[in-house]
Motif scaffolding. Structure first.
Motif, mmCIF file in Angstrom:
data_model
loop_
_atom_site.group_PDB
_atom_site.id
_atom_site.type_symbol
_atom_site.label_atom_id
_atom_site.label_comp_id
_atom_site.label_asym_id
_atom_site.label_seq_id
_atom_site.Cartn_x
_atom_site.Cartn_y
_atom_site.Cartn_z
ATOM 1 N N LYS A 179 -33.389 22.318 1.125
ATOM 2 C CA LYS A 179 -34.189 21.320 -0.152
ATOM 3 C C LYS A 179 -33.073 20.016 1.339
ATOM 4 O O LYS A 179 -32.871 18.640 0.802
ATOM 5 N N GLY A 180 -31.649 20.592 1.360
ATOM 6 C CA GLY A 180 -30.917 19.410 2.456
ATOM 7 C C GLY A 180 -31.402 18.512 3.067
ATOM 8 O O GLY A 180 -31.375 17.191 3.382
ATOM 9 N N ARG A 181 -32.116 18.879 4.071
ATOM 10 C CA ARG A 181 -32.695 18.501 4.720
ATOM 11 C C ARG A 181 -34.237 17.438 4.348
ATOM 12 O O ARG A 181 -33.980 16.125 4.929
ATOM 13 N N PHE A 182 -34.896 17.485 3.470
ATOM 14 C CA PHE A 182 -35.860 17.111 2.532
ATOM 15 C C PHE A 182 -35.373 15.836 2.139
ATOM 16 O O PHE A 182 -35.870 14.277 2.400
ATOM 17 N N SER A 183 -34.413 15.880 1.790
ATOM 18 C CA SER A 183 -33.578 15.132 0.511
ATOM 19 C C SER A 183 -33.180 14.035 1.958
ATOM 20 O O SER A 183 -33.594 12.677 1.115
ATOM 21 N N THR A 184 -32.150 14.322 2.558
ATOM 22 C CA THR A 184 -31.816 13.791 3.924
ATOM 23 C C THR A 184 -32.901 12.601 3.878
ATOM 24 O O THR A 184 -33.168 11.585 4.361
ATOM 25 N N MET A 185 -34.123 12.884 4.784
ATOM 26 C CA MET A 185 -35.157 12.781 5.291
ATOM 27 C C MET A 185 -36.018 11.568 4.962
ATOM 28 O O MET A 185 -35.837 10.257 4.815
ATOM 29 N N TYR B 18 -36.069 14.616 -5.755
ATOM 30 C CA TYR B 18 -35.524 14.842 -4.475
ATOM 31 C C TYR B 18 -34.529 14.777 -3.320
ATOM 32 O O TYR B 18 -34.184 15.452 -2.804
ATOM 33 N N VAL B 19 -34.551 13.204 -4.111
ATOM 34 C CA VAL B 19 -32.902 12.750 -3.101
ATOM 35 C C VAL B 19 -31.339 13.085 -3.794
ATOM 36 O O VAL B 19 -30.138 12.327 -3.506
ATOM 37 N N GLU B 20 -31.528 13.172 -5.035
ATOM 38 C CA GLU B 20 -30.836 13.936 -6.099
ATOM 39 C C GLU B 20 -29.541 15.051 -5.352
ATOM 40 O O GLU B 20 -29.394 15.519 -4.720
ATOM 41 N N SER B 21 -28.161 14.704 -6.071
ATOM 42 C CA SER B 21 -26.944 16.096 -5.519
ATOM 43 C C SER B 21 -27.974 17.045 -5.661
ATOM 44 O O SER B 21 -27.150 17.758 -5.050
ATOM 45 N N ASP B 22 -28.800 17.749 -6.223
ATOM 46 C CA ASP B 22 -28.969 19.098 -6.548
ATOM 47 C C ASP B 22 -30.477 19.305 -6.305
ATOM 48 O O ASP B 22 -31.142 19.244 -7.826
#
Length: 147
Positions: A13-19, A49-53
């Motif tokens: 999730k974090g990697r997708f959000s960063t991307m 998908y770019v929110e904190s959680d």
């Protein structure tokens, strides 16, 4: 079974959000509104998908998003697995050249089979020739636009 490092749900999730943060938004590769239009998803949903959680993105939606973004975006997600992608391109792919290479493969295969068996050296040569054919044939099959 060994757990793969960097591939927990939170890591993905974090990697997708960063991307998404790197490639989507005002002044980036594409705006959320344009991405939504291209994928058929709501911009509000994609922004989540770019929110904190962020929630876990469903695979079908992720594939739609990644189809619009440059290959480097998918490469960010595949890096922990040691993979990278390169788009299939038919430009410059010549069907006549592919046919010639395939015919050469068949001729070498027939020659190798002339004695009734394929030894390990012949198998290695044929495997190498076949590996060279795969990207060309895949490109032609995927796009149907060979020259």
């Amino acid at each position: 079974m060994t757990k793969l490092p960097g591939l927990s749900d939170d890591d993905v999730k974090g990697r997708f959000s960063t991307m998404l943060r790197l490639y989507v938004g005002h002044g980036r590769h594409i705006r959320f509104e344009d991405l939504a239009s291209a994928t058929g998803d709501e911009a509000r949903c994609l922004r989540s998908y770019v929110e904190s959680d962020p929630p876990m993105i469903p695979l079908a939606r992720a594939l739609r998003v990644l189809a619009v973004l440059p290959p480097e975006a998918l490469n960010m997600l595949l890096a922990p697995l040691g993979y990278y992608v390169k788009p299939l391109e038919a430009e410059g792919t010549c069907i006549a050249q592919a046919v010639s290479s395939a015919a050469q493969f068949v001729a070498e295969g027939a020659e190798a089979l002339a004695d009734g068996t394929i030894d390990h050296q012949e198998r290695a040569r044929l495997a190498e020739r076949a590996a060279g054919l795969v990207p060309v044939l895949s490109s032609i099959a995927a796009t149907g636009r060979g020259q």
